[in-house]
Design an enzyme around this catalytic site. Structure first.
Site, PDB file in Angstrom:
ATOM      1  N   CYS A 417       0.822  -1.205   0.000  1.00 48.11           N
ATOM      2  CA  CYS A 417       0.000   0.000   0.000  1.00 48.11           C
ATOM      3  C   CYS A 417       0.866   1.270   0.000  1.00 48.11           C
ATOM      4  O   CYS A 417       1.369   1.651  -1.048  1.00 48.11           O
ATOM      5  CB  CYS A 417      -0.998  -0.033   1.150  1.00 48.11           C
ATOM      6  SG  CYS A 417      -2.430   1.003   0.764  1.00 48.11           S
ATOM      7  N   HIS A 546      -3.412  -4.585   0.369  1.00 45.08           N
ATOM      8  CA  HIS A 546      -2.891  -5.125   1.628  1.00 45.08           C
ATOM      9  C   HIS A 546      -2.887  -6.647   1.485  1.00 45.08           C
ATOM     10  O   HIS A 546      -3.816  -7.327   1.955  1.00 45.08           O
ATOM     11  CB  HIS A 546      -3.766  -4.682   2.800  1.00 45.08           C
ATOM     12  CG  HIS A 546      -3.604  -3.246   3.132  1.00 45.08           C
ATOM     13  ND1 HIS A 546      -2.575  -2.789   3.912  1.00 45.08           N
ATOM     14  CD2 HIS A 546      -4.298  -2.149   2.758  1.00 45.08           C
ATOM     15  CE1 HIS A 546      -2.655  -1.471   4.040  1.00 45.08           C
ATOM     16  NE2 HIS A 546      -3.697  -1.061   3.333  1.00 45.08           N
ATOM     17  N   GLU A 548      -1.331  -8.761   2.961  1.00 52.22           N
ATOM     18  CA  GLU A 548      -1.256  -9.463   4.249  1.00 52.22           C
ATOM     19  C   GLU A 548      -2.638  -9.898   4.745  1.00 52.22           C
ATOM     20  O   GLU A 548      -2.755 -10.871   5.493  1.00 52.22           O
ATOM     21  CB  GLU A 548      -0.560  -8.586   5.301  1.00 52.22           C
ATOM     22  CG  GLU A 548      -1.338  -7.360   5.801  1.00 52.22           C
ATOM     23  CD  GLU A 548      -1.201  -6.116   4.928  1.00 52.22           C
ATOM     24  OE1 GLU A 548      -0.827  -6.273   3.749  1.00 52.22           O
ATOM     25  OE2 GLU A 548      -1.469  -5.005   5.413  1.00 52.22           O
TER      26      GLU A 548
HETATM   27  N1  GLN Z   1      -1.960   6.840   2.483  1.00 57.31           N
HETATM   28  C1  GLN Z   1      -2.048   6.092   1.289  1.00 57.31           C
HETATM   29  C2  GLN Z   1      -3.392   6.265   0.586  1.00 57.31           C
HETATM   30  O1  GLN Z   1      -4.338   6.684   1.185  1.00 57.31           O
HETATM   31  C3  GLN Z   1      -1.799   4.628   1.579  1.00 57.31           C
HETATM   32  C4  GLN Z   1      -2.877   4.028   2.405  1.00 57.31           C
HETATM   33  C5  GLN Z   1      -2.435   2.758   3.119  1.00 57.31           C
HETATM   34  O2  GLN Z   1      -1.256   2.465   3.191  1.00 57.31           O
HETATM   35  N2  GLN Z   1      -3.384   2.029   3.669  1.00 57.31           N
HETATM   36  O3  GLN Z   1      -3.535   5.966  -0.563  1.00 57.31           O
END
Ligand code: GLN
Length: 588
Positions: A417, A546, A548
Site C-alpha cells: 500500500c 494489503h 497481508e
Molecule cells: N496513504 C495512502 C493512501 O491513502 C496509503 C494508504 C495505506 O497504506 N493504507 O492511498
C-alpha cells in the site's frame, strides 16, 4: 410459560406487548445455536483467539460456524481508529473496516467474513434512529430495552439466517462492567431467554492473578467480576480461566463455588507458546465437549472429518515448530512500537516462513529515525524489508531513503500500500530523474505528483468509511514475476484501503524507465502491483493492496512467500511456488 413459546408471542412493534424483537425474514428459531464469549477482569485476555479456536474445533467436527464481534464503541466501524491505540484496521472483502480480531477469525476458520460479522454500537444506534424516523416505533417511546437490545438480537439473527450456520460465535468486545457493553450483555441475556434452554452457551473468560509478593494464584478479581456478570442476569455455563501457569484445583473450586458453575466446567486456559496449539488445549481440557453437551449437539459430531482436519492442522503446527532456517525481515514503519498495528503482516510472514521451513525474525525499523546517512547501518542485519501501509507525512522521507537503498543494493523488498506508493515516488525521483516527485498526500503542490488522489476521492471531505475499500480484482501481466508466483493466474483478488493511486499521467514514463506495473485493475486504470525485472533485482515487488489481509496459514500469500524466499537467498521460481496449490489468491 415455556420460553420456547416466547418467540411466537413476540411482535416487532405493538402496543399490546412488552416483547419487542425484530425478526429477520427466514429466521427459524432453534435452527441455529449460539456461543457467547465474555471477558471478565480485564481486556487483552485473548478473547478473539480463544473464541476463534473454539469455533475452529467445532468447524473441524463438521459444524458450520460463523463469528460475530459486538463492539461497545460508538464508531460505525474501526476505520478511523488509530492502530497505535487499537491495533490494525482489518478490511473485509466487502470493504468493512473492522477490529483486528476479525483477521484472527478469518485465518483460523479459513473463511471470508462480511460486514454482518462486525457490529458496533454506532451501527446499532444508527439503525434504531433511522427506524424511528421512518415511523418504525410509532406510538412508543424508543428505549434501550427492548428496542436497542432488540436491534442487537436482530443483528445476531440476521447473521444466523445469512450464514445458515449451525453455531454463531458471539464475542462481546471489552470487559464485563464497561458501561457501553451493558446493553449488549442484556441483549444476549434476552436472546437466551427467547431461544430457550440449550440454545445459547455462555462462556466467561476470566483471569487468575498471581501477585509476585504472594507467589500464589488468587481468584478474588475473577470471582467479583463473574458476580457482576451474574448480576446482569447471565449464569455462565462454562468458565475458562486465563493465567500464566495452569490454574490450581483449589482456585478453580473457589471460582466454581462463587459462580455456581460445576468444577468440571471451570477450565484452566494458561499461556502456551503458540496460538495455534490452543485448539488442542481446548480439546484436551474438554471445553469443546462441554459446549456441545450444553447445546445438545454432541450426536452430530463428524469424527472422521475431525481426524482429517486435526491432522492437517497438527501438521501445520509441526512444520511451524520445525521451521528452522533463520531469516530476518525488517519492517520499516512508524507504529513499530506496537506489534498489534502490524498483526496481519506478522502473521503473513509466519505463514510464508512455515511454508518455506524458515523461522522469520522481525526487526522493527522506525522510519521516523531513518535517513540516507544511517540506512545502511539500520538494514545491515536484515535479509529483506517490508514497508507497510501508512498515512500522512511523518516518516515518509525515512521510508524513501530505505527503499532507495534496498533497490540500489539489491536487497529483497516488499511494499504494501503506502510501501507501493513510496517505491513509485523513489523510482520517479532517482531513476526517472523527476527530482520533485511526490505523493499529493504529502505535498499537493509538488512539481511531479506521481501519486495522486483517486478521481472518485476528490469531492470527499469526510474521513469515515470512504476510501477505496475491500476486495478488488487485479489483472496480472502474463509472464510477470507476480503472475508466476500466483500460479500463472491472470486475475487475483486482493484487499485495498487507500485514497491515492499512481497518477495515470506518469505511468508510461515510469514503465519506460524499467519499473513494471504487472498488476492493474481490470479496466487498466489503477496500478495495483509493481515489480523490477529479475535480472535487475532479486526481489522488488510492491502492491497497492494489503496482501497481508488475505494470507492464511494453509494458503500463504505468494508475495510474502516470494519475499521470504528471496531473503533466504533462493531465486524466485518461474512458476507457482507451491505445487500443492496452497499459495493462491484470496478468492481463487
Ligand atoms: N496513504 C495512502 C493512501 O491513502 C496509503 C494508504 C495505506 O497504506 N493504507 O492511498
Amino acid at each position: 410459560m415455556d420460553s420456547r413459546n416466547i418467540l411466537s408471542s413476540i411482535s416487532d412493534v405493538s402496543d399490546d406487548t412488552e416483547f419487542h424483537t425484530p425478526m429477520p425474514a427466514g429466521y427459524k428459531p432453534g435452527q441455529c445455536k449460539y456461543v457467547v464469549v465474555f471477558g471478565t477482569v480485564m481486556s487483552g485476555l485473548g478473547k478473539g483467539i480463544f473464541s476463534s479456536s473454539l469455533a475452529k474445533v467445532l468447524q473441524d467436527k463438521g459444524f458450520s460456524v460463523t463469528p460475530i464481534k459486538l463492539e461497545g464503541y460508538l464508531n460505525r466501524d474501526a476505520g478511523t481508529l488509530n492502530p497505535f491505540r487499537h491495533g490494525e484496521v482489518f478490511v473485509l472483502d466487502d470493504g468493512m473496516e473492522c477490529d483486528m480480531d476479525l483477521g484472527t477469525y478469518e485465518r483460523m476458520l479459513n473463511q471470508d467474513l462480511s460486514r454482518l460479522n462486525f457490529v458496533t454500537s454506532g451501527q446499532v444506534f444508527s439503525r434504531v434512529l433511522e427506524k424511528e424516523r421512518r415511523g418504525g416505533y410509532l406510538g412508543r417511546d424508543v428505549q434501550m430495552i427492548p428496542h436497542v437490545t432488540g436491534e442487537v438480537k436482530n443483528c445476531l439473527r440476521e447473521l444466523a439466517v445469512a450464514s445458515a450456520a449451525d453455531v454463531v460465535f458471539v464475542e462481546i468486545g471489552g470487559t464485563v462492567g464497561d458501561v457501553e457493553n451493558a446493553y449488549l450483555i442484556e441483549a444476549v441475556r434476552e436472546l437466551a431467554f427467547e431461544e430457550g434452554p440449550n440454545s445459547v452457551c455462555f462462556v466467561a473468560l476470566t483471569y487468575v492473578v498471581k501477585p509476585p509478593m504472594l507467589g500464589e494464584q488468587k481468584s478474588k478479581p475473577a470471582q467479583l467480576n463473574l458476580k457482576q456478570l451474574m448480576g446482569a442476569g447471565i449464569q455462565p455455563h462454562i468458565i475458562a480461566c486465563r493465567a500464566r501457569h495452569p490454574v490450581t484445583k483449589k482456585v478453580r473450586e473457589k471460582i466454581a463455588m462463587y459462580s455456581s458453575v460445576p468444577l468440571d466446567r471451570v477450565f484452566s486456559m494458561h499461556d502456551v507458546d503458540s496460538v495455534y496449539v490452543i485448539t488442542e488445549l481446548l480439546r484436551d481440557a474438554g471445553i469443546d465437549t462441554a459446549v456441545l453437551d450444553h447445546l445438545k449437539l454432541s450426536d452430530r459430531v463428524n469424527a472422521d472429518r475431525e481426524h482429517e482436519r486435526r491432522d492437517i492442522w497438527n501438521n501445520y503446527i509441526k512444520r511451524f515448530r520445525e521451521a528452522a532456517k533463520p531469516v530476518t525481515i525488517g519492517i520499516t514503519g512508524k507504529y513499530t512500537s506496537l506489534r498489534d498495528s502490524y498483526a496481519s503482516i506478522i502473521q503473513a510472514l509466519e505463514h510464508a516462513g512455515v511454508h518455506l521451513g524458515a523461522k522469520v525474525r522481525i526487526e522493527w525499523i522506525d522510519s521516523t529515525e531513518l535517513d540516507e546517512t544511517n540506512v545502511s547501518d539500520r538494514v545491515a542485519g536484515v535479509d529483506g524489508v517490508i514497508v507497510p501501509g501508512g498515512f500522512g507525512t511523518r516518516g515518509v522521507e525515512g521510508k524513501l531513503a530505505c527503499v532507495k537503498y534496498l533497490r540500489e543494493n539489491r536487497i529483497p523488498y516488499l511494499g504494501l500500500c503506502y510501501g507501493f506508493q513510496i517505491a513509485v515516488v523513489e523510482f520517479a525521483r532517482n531513476v526517472c530523474g523527476l527530482e520533485d516527485a511526490q505523493s499529493t498526500e504529502i505535498n499537493s503542490n509538488c512539481a511531479h505528483p506521481v501519486i495522486d488522489i483517486l478521481p472518485e476521492q476528490r469531492g470527499i471531505t469526510q474521513l469515515g468509511g470512504n476510501m477505496r475499500l475491500g476486495g478488488h480484482d487485479v489483472r496480472l501481466t502474463p509472464h510477470s514475476t507476480v503472475a508466476a508466483m500466483y500460479g500463472d493466474a491472470s486475475k487475483i483478488r486482493l484487499r485495498f484501503r487507500h485514497r491515492y493511486e499512481v497518477s495515470p499521467d506518469y505511468m508510461e514514463q515510469i514503465e519506460a524507465a524499467g519499473l513494471i506495473f504487472s498488476g492493474k485493475s481490470p479496466d487498466g486504470r489503477i496500478a495495483q502491483v509493481l515489480e523490477l525485472p529479475n535480472d535487475v533485482h532479486p526481489y522488488f515487488v510492491a502492491t497497492q493492496a494489503h496482501a497481508e489481509l488475505s494470507s492464511r496459514p494453509l494458503r500463504p500469500d505468494p508475495m510474502f512467500v516470494g519475499l521470504v524466499r528471496a531473503a533466504l537467498g533462493q531465486s524466485t521460481p518461474e512458476s507457482n511456488p507451491t505445487s500443492d496449490k496452497t499459495a493462491q489468491s484470496a478468492k481463487a
